[in-house]
Design a protein around this motif. Structure first.
Motif, PDB file in Angstrom:
ATOM      1  N   GLU A 265      28.221  19.887  -6.775  1.00  0.00           N
ATOM      2  CA  GLU A 265      28.260  21.338  -6.988  1.00  0.00           C
ATOM      3  C   GLU A 265      26.911  21.976  -6.696  1.00  0.00           C
ATOM      4  O   GLU A 265      26.829  23.029  -6.043  1.00  0.00           O
ATOM      5  CB  GLU A 265      28.692  21.634  -8.430  1.00  0.00           C
ATOM      6  N   VAL A 266      25.847  21.335  -7.148  1.00  0.00           N
ATOM      7  CA  VAL A 266      24.499  21.887  -6.950  1.00  0.00           C
ATOM      8  C   VAL A 266      24.133  21.887  -5.468  1.00  0.00           C
ATOM      9  O   VAL A 266      23.626  22.892  -4.936  1.00  0.00           O
ATOM     10  CB  VAL A 266      23.473  21.086  -7.777  1.00  0.00           C
ATOM     11  N   LEU A 267      24.383  20.780  -4.779  1.00  0.00           N
ATOM     12  CA  LEU A 267      24.033  20.697  -3.359  1.00  0.00           C
ATOM     13  C   LEU A 267      24.880  21.642  -2.516  1.00  0.00           C
ATOM     14  O   LEU A 267      24.370  22.284  -1.589  1.00  0.00           O
ATOM     15  CB  LEU A 267      24.190  19.265  -2.863  1.00  0.00           C
ATOM     16  N   THR A 268      26.155  21.728  -2.821  1.00  0.00           N
ATOM     17  CA  THR A 268      27.026  22.645  -2.068  1.00  0.00           C
ATOM     18  C   THR A 268      26.554  24.079  -2.230  1.00  0.00           C
ATOM     19  O   THR A 268      26.465  24.843  -1.256  1.00  0.00           O
ATOM     20  CB  THR A 268      28.479  22.510  -2.545  1.00  0.00           C
ATOM     21  N   ALA A 269      26.236  24.457  -3.449  1.00  0.00           N
ATOM     22  CA  ALA A 269      25.754  25.819  -3.705  1.00  0.00           C
ATOM     23  C   ALA A 269      24.454  26.093  -2.956  1.00  0.00           C
ATOM     24  O   ALA A 269      24.281  27.167  -2.346  1.00  0.00           O
ATOM     25  CB  ALA A 269      25.550  26.010  -5.207  1.00  0.00           C
ATOM     26  N   CYS A 270      23.556  25.140  -2.971  1.00  0.00           N
ATOM     27  CA  CYS A 270      22.275  25.304  -2.284  1.00  0.00           C
ATOM     28  C   CYS A 270      22.461  25.487  -0.783  1.00  0.00           C
ATOM     29  O   CYS A 270      21.901  26.413  -0.179  1.00  0.00           O
ATOM     30  CB  CYS A 270      21.385  24.096  -2.575  1.00  0.00           C
ATOM     31  N   VAL A 271      23.234  24.591  -0.172  1.00  0.00           N
ATOM     32  CA  VAL A 271      23.412  24.634   1.284  1.00  0.00           C
ATOM     33  C   VAL A 271      24.141  25.912   1.695  1.00  0.00           C
ATOM     34  O   VAL A 271      23.786  26.544   2.700  1.00  0.00           O
ATOM     35  CB  VAL A 271      24.159  23.375   1.763  1.00  0.00           C
ATOM     36  N   TRP A 272      25.159  26.305   0.948  1.00  0.00           N
ATOM     37  CA  TRP A 272      25.907  27.541   1.262  1.00  0.00           C
ATOM     38  C   TRP A 272      24.982  28.761   1.196  1.00  0.00           C
ATOM     39  O   TRP A 272      24.986  29.609   2.098  1.00  0.00           O
ATOM     40  CB  TRP A 272      27.061  27.678   0.280  1.00  0.00           C
ATOM     41  N   ARG A 273      24.183  28.856   0.140  1.00  0.00           N
ATOM     42  CA  ARG A 273      23.280  29.991  -0.017  1.00  0.00           C
ATOM     43  C   ARG A 273      22.247  30.030   1.116  1.00  0.00           C
ATOM     44  O   ARG A 273      22.011  31.087   1.732  1.00  0.00           O
ATOM     45  CB  ARG A 273      22.583  29.897  -1.382  1.00  0.00           C
ATOM     46  N   CYS A 274      21.641  28.881   1.416  1.00  0.00           N
ATOM     47  CA  CYS A 274      20.629  28.836   2.482  1.00  0.00           C
ATOM     48  C   CYS A 274      21.246  29.151   3.843  1.00  0.00           C
ATOM     49  O   CYS A 274      20.620  29.824   4.674  1.00  0.00           O
ATOM     50  CB  CYS A 274      19.968  27.464   2.509  1.00  0.00           C
ATOM     51  N   ARG A 275      22.440  28.668   4.072  1.00  0.00           N
ATOM     52  CA  ARG A 275      23.124  28.926   5.339  1.00  0.00           C
ATOM     53  C   ARG A 275      23.411  30.413   5.505  1.00  0.00           C
ATOM     54  O   ARG A 275      23.241  30.977   6.601  1.00  0.00           O
ATOM     55  CB  ARG A 275      24.423  28.113   5.373  1.00  0.00           C
ATOM     56  N   THR A 276      23.851  31.063   4.444  1.00  0.00           N
ATOM     57  CA  THR A 276      24.155  32.498   4.508  1.00  0.00           C
ATOM     58  C   THR A 276      22.896  33.311   4.763  1.00  0.00           C
ATOM     59  O   THR A 276      22.898  34.252   5.571  1.00  0.00           O
ATOM     60  CB  THR A 276      24.840  32.943   3.199  1.00  0.00           C
ATOM     61  N   ILE A 277      21.801  32.953   4.102  1.00  0.00           N
ATOM     62  CA  ILE A 277      20.523  33.628   4.349  1.00  0.00           C
ATOM     63  C   ILE A 277      20.106  33.436   5.808  1.00  0.00           C
ATOM     64  O   ILE A 277      19.672  34.374   6.478  1.00  0.00           O
ATOM     65  CB  ILE A 277      19.443  33.090   3.402  1.00  0.00           C
ATOM     66  N   ALA A 278      20.252  32.215   6.310  1.00  0.00           N
ATOM     67  CA  ALA A 278      19.816  31.905   7.679  1.00  0.00           C
ATOM     68  C   ALA A 278      20.598  32.692   8.722  1.00  0.00           C
ATOM     69  O   ALA A 278      20.060  33.049   9.773  1.00  0.00           O
ATOM     70  CB  ALA A 278      19.959  30.405   7.935  1.00  0.00           C
ATOM     71  N   PHE A 279      21.869  32.965   8.444  1.00  0.00           N
ATOM     72  CA  PHE A 279      22.676  33.743   9.386  1.00  0.00           C
ATOM     73  C   PHE A 279      22.363  35.238   9.334  1.00  0.00           C
ATOM     74  O   PHE A 279      22.825  35.998  10.185  1.00  0.00           O
ATOM     75  CB  PHE A 279      24.164  33.540   9.108  1.00  0.00           C
TER      76      PHE A 279
END
Length: 451
Positions: A265-279
């Motif tokens: 849950e923690v890793l999924t949340a982190c990667v999703w948030r960073c990916r959205t910022i990057a886009f």
């Protein structure tokens, strides 16, 4: 932390592809897939790779010969894998059990496991050499369901690479099939777990009725024009390793009031948030996190041991991109937990019914992102006689789908690896965001907001 996908320099000599057929006659029949199996979002190929070291006890044994012979024996029981998919009314997929066989390639590479080094992980940069894309073999309809390449290495080890039509099985079903092959390779004449078809267990009700909200299948309204449909031919592939230090840094960002959270849950949340910022998605655009949730072994789901069809649903949580990006990690973790909590018997039935009512729609929309948990997929136990693989599992991510796998890095650290593919400039920003998030610092507070 990130590993590059720069190409390795070695050559592979391949024999002509051949078809491996069941060693004994099998029924000629049509077998329908379930209404969970044949949705549009699963109509793609799953790439899998396994790296096996040399075993002196197997001196004189040829892994290609052993696996090819065991495959033919296993297909007597798993004969639908030797058939071809066809499509009926309302896009219903069926297996025409023709016995045409699995496509198989024998190969040799002028390299060793030691030379491959960091390539022994997801996003293996040499994957195209280790699983040749036979022209005409990659379709969903009328093509081989499985493609296998076994590549001998100079060190005496070998690489087993495979591509599977996802509508036929997910990873658990594939692992079940591969375990049958491994058992045949080691002398068994009958698999210890017999396969069960029974795809009707996950078919729609009569009459079908949609009783739950399914955000993952909703049409995306790209009002601001910032949700990108990615070109698969122009993506950078990276794998990101999260060891104890990185996971500790992420957990330190979460308040005690959140309660227990899994590493996934923690890793999924982190990667999703960073990916959205990057886009750099417009703050008012709606984005979704999708979790692939298995129904196997869960109370209330009557799936018998041996069932090898797809047995997952993909519930999603939604938010505006601005809320995801400006809030701390806790906000994203709560959304991941919310998506996982949607899983229920009724949700599964509603998904199957939705497929029939709405023509088997896809969840592969811009603005959606999925992370699948394969940390306990069982592929690391598959032994063809040479012992367990040094890495075994999915070979790479695709545009909107990543996965989380257990991994030991080159320093010997145990952790999790998440592969991702993004356009080049987005990947650069994503790497920077991940570095920020995994830098140890004081916990931060959640900005009050409504999910």
């Amino acid at each position: 932390m990130a590993s590059s996908s720069s190409p390795l320099v070695f050559s592979v000599k391949r024999c002509d592809p051949e078809f491996v057929r069941p060693t004994n006659p099998t029924p000629r029949e049509l077998k329908q897939l379930s209404d969970i199996d044949d949705q549009e979002g699963l109509r793609f190929q799953i790439p899998v790779i396994m790296f096996y070291p040399n075993n002196p006890l197997m001196k004189g044994k040829d892994p290609v010969k052993v696996i090819r012979e065991a495959l033919g024996k296993a297909l007597v029981y798993y004969y639908p894998f030797a058939g071809r998919l066809i499509e009926g009314d309302n896009r219903k997929l069926m297996v025409d059990c023709t016995g045409e066989g699995v496509l198989f390639i024998e190969a040799d590479a002028d390299t060793t496991l030691e030379n491959l080094g960091d390539a022994i992980q997801p996003m293996c940069p040499c994957f195209e050499e280790l699983l040749y894309d036979v022209p005409g073999s990659g379709g969903i309809l009328g093509s081989p369901v499985v493609l296998i390449q076994v590549t001998r290495l100079r060190c005496g080890g070998f690489i087993f690479a495979l591509r599977l039509n996802h509508t036929m099985s997910g990873i658990p079903g594939l692992v079940q099939f591969l375990n049958a092959i491994s058992e045949m390779a080691q002398g068994l004449s009958v698999p210890s777990l017999l396969p069960i078809w029974q795809r009707e267990l996950l078919n729609a009700r009569n009459p079908p009725r949609i009783t739950c909200i399914h955000h993952e299948y909703e049409e995306v309204t790209n009002t601001k024009g910032t949700l990108m449909a990615m070109d698969e031919n122009n993506l950078v592939h990276r794998s990101f390793f999260f060891g104890p230090k990185e996971i500790r840094a992420l957990r330190n960002r979460l308040p005690a009031s959140l309660g227990a959270s899994t590493t996934f849950e923690v890793l999924t949340a982190c990667v999703w948030r960073c990916r959205t910022i990057a886009f750099a998605v417009d703050p008012d655009e709606v984005v979704r996190i999708i979790c692939s949730i298995s129904m196997r072994g869960k109370r209330g789901f009557e799936l018998p041991p041996g069932y090898y069809g797809n047995a997952v649903v993909t519930p999603a949580s939604i938010t505006k991109a601005g809320m995801l990006c400006k809030n701390p990690l806790e906000y994203a973790v709560r959304l991941v937990k919310k998506a996982k909590a949607e899983m229920s018997q009724e949700y599964v039935k509603s998904v199957a019914d939705l497929m029939v009512i709405k023509g088997r729609p896809s969840f592969m929309h811009p603005g959606n992102y999925m992370v699948a948990d394969v940390t306990r997929d069982g592929s690391g136990e598959i032994d063809f006689g040479w012992g367990k693989p040094v890495y075994s599992g999915l070979a790479r991510a695709i545009s909107i789908i990543s996965f989380c796998a257990r991994f030991r890095n080159s320093k010997g650290e145990e952790g999790n690896v998440i592969p991702i593919c993004l356009p080049p400039p987005v990947m650069e920003r994503f790497e920077q965001e991940i570095k920020k998030m995994t830098k140890e610092e004081e916990p931060v507070r959640l900005i009050t907001s409504k999910l």
